[in-house]
Design a protein around this motif. Structure first.
Motif, PDB file in Angstrom:
ATOM      1  N   VAL A 131       0.868  -1.182   0.000  1.00  0.00           N
ATOM      2  CA  VAL A 131       0.000   0.000   0.000  1.00  0.00           C
ATOM      3  C   VAL A 131       0.897   1.221   0.000  1.00  0.00           C
ATOM      4  CG1 VAL A 131      -1.706   1.347   1.264  1.00  0.00           C
ATOM      5  CG2 VAL A 131      -1.908  -1.143   1.189  1.00  0.00           C
ATOM      6  N   GLN A 132       0.576   2.167  -0.882  1.00  0.00           N
ATOM      7  CA  GLN A 132       1.378   3.389  -1.003  1.00  0.00           C
ATOM      8  C   GLN A 132       0.471   4.582  -0.706  1.00  0.00           C
ATOM      9  OE1 GLN A 132       3.274   5.468  -4.773  1.00  0.00           O
ATOM     10  NE2 GLN A 132       4.419   3.623  -4.269  1.00  0.00           N
ATOM     11  N   ASN A 133       0.649   5.154   0.488  1.00  0.00           N
ATOM     12  CA  ASN A 133      -0.161   6.287   0.936  1.00  0.00           C
ATOM     13  C   ASN A 133       0.737   7.407   1.428  1.00  0.00           C
ATOM     14  OD1 ASN A 133      -2.561   4.905   0.495  1.00  0.00           O
ATOM     15  ND2 ASN A 133      -3.366   5.226   2.545  1.00  0.00           N
ATOM     16  N   ALA A 134       0.195   8.607   1.474  1.00  0.00           N
ATOM     17  CA  ALA A 134       0.913   9.722   2.084  1.00  0.00           C
ATOM     18  C   ALA A 134       1.074   9.464   3.580  1.00  0.00           C
ATOM     19  CB  ALA A 134       0.164  11.028   1.846  1.00  0.00           C
ATOM     20  N   TYR A 135       2.287   9.669   4.081  1.00  0.00           N
ATOM     21  CA  TYR A 135       2.549   9.465   5.509  1.00  0.00           C
ATOM     22  C   TYR A 135       3.895  10.086   5.836  1.00  0.00           C
ATOM     23  CZ  TYR A 135       2.955   7.098  10.039  1.00  0.00           C
ATOM     24  OH  TYR A 135       3.073   6.832  11.384  1.00  0.00           O
ATOM     25  N   ASN A 136       3.932  10.862   6.907  1.00  0.00           N
ATOM     26  CA  ASN A 136       5.198  11.417   7.366  1.00  0.00           C
ATOM     27  C   ASN A 136       5.035  11.878   8.817  1.00  0.00           C
ATOM     28  OD1 ASN A 136       4.143  14.209   7.281  1.00  0.00           O
ATOM     29  ND2 ASN A 136       4.331  14.003   5.043  1.00  0.00           N
ATOM     30  N   LEU A 137       6.056  12.500   9.342  1.00  0.00           N
ATOM     31  CA  LEU A 137       6.080  12.917  10.738  1.00  0.00           C
ATOM     32  C   LEU A 137       4.919  13.835  11.089  1.00  0.00           C
ATOM     33  CD1 LEU A 137       7.886  12.934  13.360  1.00  0.00           C
ATOM     34  CD2 LEU A 137       8.918  15.020  12.457  1.00  0.00           C
ATOM     35  N   VAL A 138       4.476  14.645  10.141  1.00  0.00           N
ATOM     36  CA  VAL A 138       3.414  15.615  10.388  1.00  0.00           C
ATOM     37  C   VAL A 138       2.046  15.061   9.994  1.00  0.00           C
ATOM     38  CG1 VAL A 138       2.531  17.900   9.761  1.00  0.00           C
ATOM     39  CG2 VAL A 138       4.988  17.562  10.151  1.00  0.00           C
ATOM     40  N   ASP A 139       1.968  14.372   8.879  1.00  0.00           N
ATOM     41  CA  ASP A 139       0.710  13.823   8.384  1.00  0.00           C
ATOM     42  C   ASP A 139       0.664  12.317   8.647  1.00  0.00           C
ATOM     43  OD1 ASP A 139      -1.545  12.983   7.076  1.00  0.00           O
ATOM     44  OD2 ASP A 139      -0.842  13.502   5.057  1.00  0.00           O
ATOM     45  N   ARG A 140      -0.052  11.921   9.696  1.00  0.00           N
ATOM     46  CA  ARG A 140      -0.172  10.502  10.043  1.00  0.00           C
ATOM     47  C   ARG A 140      -1.612  10.029   9.869  1.00  0.00           C
ATOM     48  NH1 ARG A 140       3.645  10.291  15.525  1.00  0.00           N
ATOM     49  NH2 ARG A 140       4.803  12.201  15.050  1.00  0.00           N
TER      50      ARG A 140
ATOM     51  N   PRO B 156       5.339   4.795   2.138  1.00  0.00           N
ATOM     52  CA  PRO B 156       4.829   6.158   2.282  1.00  0.00           C
ATOM     53  C   PRO B 156       5.357   7.075   1.185  1.00  0.00           C
ATOM     54  CG  PRO B 156       6.588   5.771   3.860  1.00  0.00           C
ATOM     55  CD  PRO B 156       6.354   4.464   3.153  1.00  0.00           C
ATOM     56  N   PHE B 157       4.446   7.787   0.526  1.00  0.00           N
ATOM     57  CA  PHE B 157       4.936   8.864  -0.326  1.00  0.00           C
ATOM     58  C   PHE B 157       4.823  10.179   0.445  1.00  0.00           C
ATOM     59  CE2 PHE B 157       0.518   8.217  -1.929  1.00  0.00           C
ATOM     60  CZ  PHE B 157      -0.015   9.494  -1.792  1.00  0.00           C
ATOM     61  N   PHE B 158       5.566  11.165  -0.004  1.00  0.00           N
ATOM     62  CA  PHE B 158       5.750  12.428   0.712  1.00  0.00           C
ATOM     63  C   PHE B 158       6.348  12.211   2.112  1.00  0.00           C
ATOM     64  CE2 PHE B 158       1.819  14.232  -1.695  1.00  0.00           C
ATOM     65  CZ  PHE B 158       2.576  14.377  -2.835  1.00  0.00           C
ATOM     66  N   PRO B 159       7.332  11.305   2.289  1.00  0.00           N
ATOM     67  CA  PRO B 159       7.917  11.125   3.623  1.00  0.00           C
ATOM     68  C   PRO B 159       8.682  12.363   4.099  1.00  0.00           C
ATOM     69  CG  PRO B 159       9.243  10.003   2.003  1.00  0.00           C
ATOM     70  CD  PRO B 159       8.007  10.458   1.286  1.00  0.00           C
TER      71      PRO B 159
ATOM     72  N   ALA C  64      14.101  12.876   9.078  1.00  0.00           N
ATOM     73  CA  ALA C  64      12.716  12.548   8.749  1.00  0.00           C
ATOM     74  C   ALA C  64      12.593  11.145   8.155  1.00  0.00           C
ATOM     75  CB  ALA C  64      12.154  13.580   7.773  1.00  0.00           C
ATOM     76  N   LEU C  65      13.546  10.758   7.315  1.00  0.00           N
ATOM     77  CA  LEU C  65      13.513   9.418   6.725  1.00  0.00           C
ATOM     78  C   LEU C  65      13.788   8.350   7.766  1.00  0.00           C
ATOM     79  CD1 LEU C  65      15.389  10.100   3.355  1.00  0.00           C
ATOM     80  CD2 LEU C  65      12.937   9.702   3.658  1.00  0.00           C
ATOM     81  N   ALA C  66      14.754   8.609   8.644  1.00  0.00           N
ATOM     82  CA  ALA C  66      15.061   7.638   9.695  1.00  0.00           C
ATOM     83  C   ALA C  66      13.867   7.454  10.623  1.00  0.00           C
ATOM     84  CB  ALA C  66      16.289   8.091  10.483  1.00  0.00           C
ATOM     85  N   TRP C  67      13.196   8.547  10.952  1.00  0.00           N
ATOM     86  CA  TRP C  67      11.999   8.433  11.791  1.00  0.00           C
ATOM     87  C   TRP C  67      10.947   7.561  11.107  1.00  0.00           C
ATOM     88  CZ3 TRP C  67       6.913   9.494  10.845  1.00  0.00           C
ATOM     89  CH2 TRP C  67       6.052   9.389  11.956  1.00  0.00           C
ATOM     90  N   THR C  68      10.734   7.773   9.816  1.00  0.00           N
ATOM     91  CA  THR C  68       9.717   7.004   9.090  1.00  0.00           C
ATOM     92  C   THR C  68      10.071   5.520   9.072  1.00  0.00           C
ATOM     93  OG1 THR C  68       9.414   8.973   7.690  1.00  0.00           O
ATOM     94  CG2 THR C  68       8.342   6.950   6.982  1.00  0.00           C
ATOM     95  N   LEU C  69      11.335   5.204   8.877  1.00  0.00           N
ATOM     96  CA  LEU C  69      11.770   3.807   8.924  1.00  0.00           C
ATOM     97  C   LEU C  69      11.508   3.179  10.286  1.00  0.00           C
ATOM     98  CD1 LEU C  69      15.226   3.444   7.111  1.00  0.00           C
ATOM     99  CD2 LEU C  69      13.037   2.439   6.435  1.00  0.00           C
ATOM    100  N   SER C  70      11.626   3.970  11.332  1.00  0.00           N
ATOM    101  CA  SER C  70      11.520   3.432  12.687  1.00  0.00           C
ATOM    102  C   SER C  70      10.075   3.127  13.092  1.00  0.00           C
ATOM    103  CB  SER C  70      12.123   4.422  13.695  1.00  0.00           C
ATOM    104  OG  SER C  70      11.264   5.545  13.895  1.00  0.00           O
TER     105      SER C  70
ATOM    106  N   LEU D  63      10.899   2.890   2.153  1.00  0.00           N
ATOM    107  CA  LEU D  63      11.037   4.275   1.705  1.00  0.00           C
ATOM    108  C   LEU D  63      11.338   4.344   0.214  1.00  0.00           C
ATOM    109  CD1 LEU D  63      13.232   5.855   4.537  1.00  0.00           C
ATOM    110  CD2 LEU D  63      10.748   5.947   4.281  1.00  0.00           C
ATOM    111  N   ILE D  64      10.820   5.360  -0.450  1.00  0.00           N
ATOM    112  CA  ILE D  64      11.159   5.625  -1.856  1.00  0.00           C
ATOM    113  C   ILE D  64      11.438   7.117  -2.042  1.00  0.00           C
ATOM    114  CG2 ILE D  64      10.060   3.633  -2.959  1.00  0.00           C
ATOM    115  CD1 ILE D  64       7.585   5.483  -3.429  1.00  0.00           C
TER     116      ILE D  64
END
Length: 279
Positions: A182-191, A209-212, A244-250, A257-258
């Protein structure tokens, strides 16, 4: 690098997104063609074996660059694309959601990449805003899934993925077939996609996640400018993007990640995220 299954492939958790290779607005030729080709070749040199692309990036531009730089492709390279949208002559993003349009999109991806089979193709459920899932239309979605499953059963794609979907889409789809990612928008601010991520984690489905790093379509970036991200970047002597990328991986072991870039230097920075951050 840690790995996770993506369809029939075992891929590194840091891949590469080709969205930034075409020109401004993901439309037209790249600003620097040779640099774009160099980025793609460096992707393989760094051991990255997951590239995300689409025929409507350009259109055709990203796929043709990938083909020129990397064909014939390494056996372990998972090429992942998406269907469900198209571009007009001035670059506007338009829906292409009918089953025959999905099939045509798959075939066009195969042609422009010069390959007989894609690792996964994501069905992008079009809502106008890629970060906001469209409401579930059960009748249309069922017909869309039928087209995707047929392409998989015919060997054109290795797995069916979903993009820009809600939890109801995912559960509906899982009642019909296996879902590779599944490929959805997701990042530290938008969960906002946390429920979808949680379901994927529970079921062992890759979540991409896109827009990580936040959307590149807005002037101000709330992720890279986040105070906690900037603080950690200074403390660890890393870039805000790396934090930000390391947080998303965690967040979960099934997150892949892409991050995209048209710069070799930024590509190398984006792959150096195998560390823990307390953001």
């Amino acid at each position: 690098m840690q790995t996770f299954p993506l369809g029939s492939f075992q891929v590194g958790r840091v891949g590469f997104g080709a969205m930034q290779l075409p020109g401004p607005g993901v439309f037209g030729p790249p600003r620097d063609r040779e640099q774009a080709l160099a980025v793609l070749r460096r992707v393989i040199e760094l051991g990255i074996n997951h590239i995300d692309t689409s025929q409507f990036y350009g259109p055709n531009v990203a796929n043709e660059l990938i083909r020129e730089a990397l064909h014939p492709y390494p056996a372990d390279l998972a090429l992942v694309s998406k269907v469900g949208a198209r571009r007009d002559d001035v670059g506007a993003w338009l829906p292409a959601q009918q089953p025959d349009e999905l099939r045509a999109g798959i075939e066009e991806n195969l042609r422009t990449l010069d390959t007989d089979r894609l690792a996964v193709v994501n069905l992008r459920v079009h809502s106008g805003d890629p970060s906001v899932p469209a409401p579930l239309d059960p009748e249309l979605f069922d017909r869309q899934l039928t087209a995707m499953i047929k392409a998989r059963d015919e060997g054109l794609i290795g797995g069916v993925g979903l993009s820009a979907v809600g939890l109801d889409h995912l559960r509906f789809a899982l009642n019909r077939t296996d879902i590779a990612c599944v490929q959805n928008a997701y990042n530290l601010v938008d969960r906002s996609s946390q429920p979808v991520l949680d379901e994927c984690t529970e079921r062992g489905i890759a979540f991409v996640p896109f827009f990580p790093l936040g959307s590149g379509f807005f002037a101000e970036n709330p992720v890279l400018g986040h105070p906690d991200v900037k603080r950690e970047a200074e403390r660890l002597r890393r870039t805000p993007a790396q934090i930000a990328l390391a947080w998303t991986l965690s967040v979960a072991p099934n997150v892949l990640l892409i991050p995209g870039t048209s710069s070799v230097a930024h590509l190398e920075e984006n792959t150096a995220v195998d560390f823990v951050t307390s953001v």
